[in-house]
Structure formats: structure tokens, C-alpha cells
Design an enzyme around this catalytic site. Structure first.
Site, PDB file in Angstrom:
ATOM      1  N   ASN A 141      29.109  36.082  59.753  1.00 31.37           N
ATOM      2  CA  ASN A 141      29.169  36.928  61.404  1.00 31.37           C
ATOM      3  C   ASN A 141      28.805  35.190  61.855  1.00 31.37           C
ATOM      4  OD1 ASN A 141      28.520  37.241  64.254  1.00 31.37           O
ATOM      5  ND2 ASN A 141      27.468  38.894  63.876  1.00 31.37           N
ATOM      6  N   TRP A 142      29.696  35.099  62.701  1.00 36.19           N
ATOM      7  CA  TRP A 142      29.636  32.896  63.281  1.00 36.19           C
ATOM      8  C   TRP A 142      28.162  33.356  64.725  1.00 36.19           C
ATOM      9  CZ3 TRP A 142      34.475  30.020  62.210  1.00 36.19           C
ATOM     10  CH2 TRP A 142      35.270  29.568  61.251  1.00 36.19           C
ATOM     11  N   LYS A 143      28.492  35.071  65.016  1.00 44.42           N
ATOM     12  CA  LYS A 143      27.557  34.307  66.224  1.00 44.42           C
ATOM     13  C   LYS A 143      28.008  33.246  67.329  1.00 44.42           C
ATOM     14  CE  LYS A 143      23.840  36.408  63.640  1.00 44.42           C
ATOM     15  NZ  LYS A 143      22.249  37.201  63.796  1.00 44.42           N
ATOM     16  N   GLY A 188      25.267  36.032  58.556  1.00 44.81           N
ATOM     17  CA  GLY A 188      24.924  35.022  59.843  1.00 44.81           C
ATOM     18  C   GLY A 188      24.464  33.911  59.890  1.00 44.81           C
ATOM     19  N   GLY A 189      23.606  33.207  59.850  1.00 45.23           N
ATOM     20  CA  GLY A 189      23.454  31.727  58.781  1.00 45.23           C
ATOM     21  C   GLY A 189      23.882  31.537  58.014  1.00 45.23           C
ATOM     22  N   GLY A 222      17.764  36.210  60.748  1.00 46.10           N
ATOM     23  CA  GLY A 222      17.452  35.481  61.082  1.00 46.10           C
ATOM     24  C   GLY A 222      16.174  34.952  60.583  1.00 46.10           C
ATOM     25  N   HIS A 236      26.476  44.985  67.390  1.00 42.84           N
ATOM     26  CA  HIS A 236      25.477  44.484  66.313  1.00 42.84           C
ATOM     27  C   HIS A 236      24.110  44.307  67.520  1.00 42.84           C
ATOM     28  CE1 HIS A 236      23.303  40.602  65.447  1.00 42.84           C
ATOM     29  NE2 HIS A 236      24.296  40.936  64.104  1.00 42.84           N
ATOM     30  N   GLU A 295      21.988  42.621  67.903  1.00 39.85           N
ATOM     31  CA  GLU A 295      22.260  41.351  69.947  1.00 39.85           C
ATOM     32  C   GLU A 295      22.742  42.013  70.530  1.00 39.85           C
ATOM     33  OE1 GLU A 295      22.758  38.218  67.070  1.00 39.85           O
ATOM     34  OE2 GLU A 295      21.328  38.500  66.473  1.00 39.85           O
ATOM     35  N   SER A 301      19.464  37.911  56.970  1.00 40.15           N
ATOM     36  CA  SER A 301      19.186  37.206  56.006  1.00 40.15           C
ATOM     37  C   SER A 301      19.668  37.129  54.275  1.00 40.15           C
ATOM     38  CB  SER A 301      17.107  37.139  56.012  1.00 40.15           C
ATOM     39  OG  SER A 301      17.256  36.631  57.419  1.00 40.15           O
ATOM     40  N   GLU A 345      21.784  46.414  59.177  1.00 39.99           N
ATOM     41  CA  GLU A 345      20.864  45.291  59.436  1.00 39.99           C
ATOM     42  C   GLU A 345      19.494  45.944  59.977  1.00 39.99           C
ATOM     43  OE1 GLU A 345      23.722  41.973  60.206  1.00 39.99           O
ATOM     44  OE2 GLU A 345      24.014  42.742  61.880  1.00 39.99           O
TER      45      GLU A 345
HETATM   46  P1  PGA Z   1      21.462  36.391  59.255  1.00 37.75           P
HETATM   47  O1  PGA Z   1      21.995  37.116  60.276  1.00 37.75           O
HETATM   48  O2  PGA Z   1      22.232  36.018  58.127  1.00 37.75           O
HETATM   49  O3  PGA Z   1      21.302  34.844  60.364  1.00 37.75           O
HETATM   50  O4  PGA Z   1      19.999  37.018  59.186  1.00 37.75           O
HETATM   51  C1  PGA Z   1      22.674  38.252  60.215  1.00 37.75           C
HETATM   52  C2  PGA Z   1      23.607  38.779  61.131  1.00 37.75           C
HETATM   53  O5  PGA Z   1      23.351  39.425  61.932  1.00 37.75           O
HETATM   54  O6  PGA Z   1      24.481  39.324  61.036  1.00 37.75           O
END
Ligand code: PGA
Length: 253
Positions: free
Chosen positions: A12-14, A237-238, A176, A100, A102, A216, A170
Site C-alpha cells: 500500500n503505497w498510500k 505500507g512503509g 507506521g 483502510h 486512514e 509495521s 490492521e
Molecule cells: P505500515 O502500514 O506497514 O507502514 O505500518 C500498513 C498499512 O497501513 O497498510
């Protein structure tokens, strides 16, 4: 991980990546995927909308799948700036993330909207990756099971099955932050989700649906997480923004 379910490693590149970054990352992943003889996982990247077309071209026939980070609940119409499932499918997406945390936080999306989006994804021929997970406060209050169960029941559309649905657990506080639940805590929530799927879809479908862990995940912890009985891959994500790290996670399958 189970013999019945092929692990899915989803990035997930956000809201990250301009054209040059996206193309370099997609190119590197495509190259590594082509070089991997008989990989033991499915790989997916979900770039921002602006990069879907160019990243899709860069991935080509490498076997890395393309997905988006959100879609609208309606098929088309007067919804300025929104994107429909049909548009995503048309541009080569096979997947879309919905709900998600977010999106739930930044845009006030609730289970009902997430369910409608997942239903729209299904109708548009996409696999919906439905995200659920508790906040830190909810975990501290001992409400994790209650919250996850109710989000699952509220977000799952009718017609969901293993071919059109993936669940991502999640924990909001793990996204993050570099923090993760213990492996036992992850497994107990995944088992609870599998049980909820069994009640909603029947045991056979529940056994086939992939449940990803997200929050994470990195090369250092991926192997232990993915080895858990009801963890079928990750939503990352990251660490999905670096080909080396993302591929490192995939290779721990
Ligand atoms: P993260 O994000 O790996 O940076 O914790 C995961 C996500 O929000 O899908």
C-alpha cells in the site's frame, strides 16, 4: 499460512510517489518477480491513482498484480473526484483496498460505507481488500475482539467469497509506528476473523479467504507473522516503498 491459501504480499503505497519513483519501484519489482522461479506468493502493489496506468505498464506481464487504494460505492455518476470500480478494472486493476483506517479516520468512512464499496468492487470484477482493526484505546479497554468482530460483520458485503474478498487485520496503533502485537495476539485475532467468516460465508469459503496482517510489517518480523496459522500474507505500507524490503518480506513466505 496454510496449504489451502497462497500468501498474498500487498504493498500500500498510500500518498507516496511521483512518476519517476513509482516507475523505478515497479520496474525493480517486476524484474525481481521475473527472476524468481516459481514464487511461493502472490504479489500486489497499490499505488496512488495518478500512477496506476504507468505502474501497470511497468509491471507488464511480470505477475505482480495492480490494485487501487479506494473506490466509490456507485458505478458512475455525479461524484466529483471519485473513482469507480469499473474505472479501476478498465485500467488493469484486479484489487482495491477498502476501509483502510486512514480512510475511516481522514474521511469518516464507517462500516456501512465500506460494505457498499466492497460490494461495488465485487460488482466491478475486483477483489476487495477489506481493512479492519482496533485503535490503541480499544485494545487497552479490552475491546479488540468486540471491535474486530463488529467491523467484520458490518463491512462484509453479501456475495463475498474467497474469489472476491481478502481481509486485512490492521491494528491502528501498529500502522507506521514500528510496534506490532505479539505473534500470539495476531493469531488470536486472525482466528477470530476466520470464525466470523465461517459464520457469514460458511466453513469452506472461510477456509479459503486470505486474511492479511498489516501494521509495521518488515523483513525482520515477516517470517514469524506469515508462519502463523491464520495469517496469509501482509498489507505493507512503509516497507513496500523499497523493492529490497518488500521483496524481502515476500521471500519469507
Ligand atoms: P505500515 O502500514 O506497514 O507502514 O505500518 C500498513 C498499512 O497501513 O497498510
Amino acid at each position: 499460512m496454510s496449504q489451502n491459501r497462497r500468501p498474498l504480499i500487498a504493498g500500500n503505497w498510500k500518498m507516496n510517489g511521483l512518476k519517476a519513483d513509482g516507475l523505478a519501484l515497479a520496474g525493480a519489482l517486476a524484474e525481481r518477480m521475473r527472476a524468481a522461479a516459481d514464487p511461493a506468493f502472490d504479489m500486489l502493489v497499490c499505488p496512488p491513482f495518478t500512477l496506476l496506468a504507468s505502474v501497470g505498464d511497468a509491471l507488464g506481464t511480470s505477475g505482480v498484480a495492480l490494485g487501487a487504494q479506494d473506490c466509490h460505492a456507485n458505478e458512475k455518476g455525479a461524484h466529483t473526484a471519485d473513482i469507480s470500480a469499473a474505472m479501476l478494472s478498465d485500467i488493469g486493476c484486479g484489487f482495491v483496498i477498502v476501509g483502510h483506517s486512514e480512510r475511516r479516520t481522514d474521511h469518516g468512512e464507517d462500516d456501512e460505507q465500506v460494505q457498499a464499496k466492497a460490494g461495488a468492487a465485487q460488482a466491478g470484477g475486483l477483489t476487495a481488500i477489506i481493512c479492519i482493526g482496533e485503535t490503541e484505546q480499544e485494545r487497552d479497554d479490552g475491546k479488540t475482539f468486540e471491535v474486530v468482530k463488529s467491523q467484520l460483520a458490518g463491512s462484509l458485503p453479501s456475495g463475498a467469497d474467497a474469489s472476491n474478498t481478502v481481509i486485512a487485520y490492521e491494528p491502528v496503533w501498529a500502522i507506521g509506528t514500528g510496534r506490532t502485537p505479539s505473534n500470539d495476539e495476531v493469531q488470536e485475532v486472525h482466528a477470530l476473523i476466520r470464525d466470523g467468516l465461517s459464520q457469514a460465508l460458511g466453513a469452506d469459503q472461510a477456509d479459503a479467504v486470505r486474511i492479511l496482517y498489516g501494521g509495521s510489517m518488515k523483513p525482520e518480523n515477516a517470517k514469524d507473522l506469515i508462519a502463523l496459522a491464520d495469517v496469509d500474507g501482509g498489507l505493507i505500507g512503509g516497507a513496500s516503498l523499497k523493492a529490497e524490503d518488500f521483496f524481502g518480506i515476500a521471500e519469507s513466505c
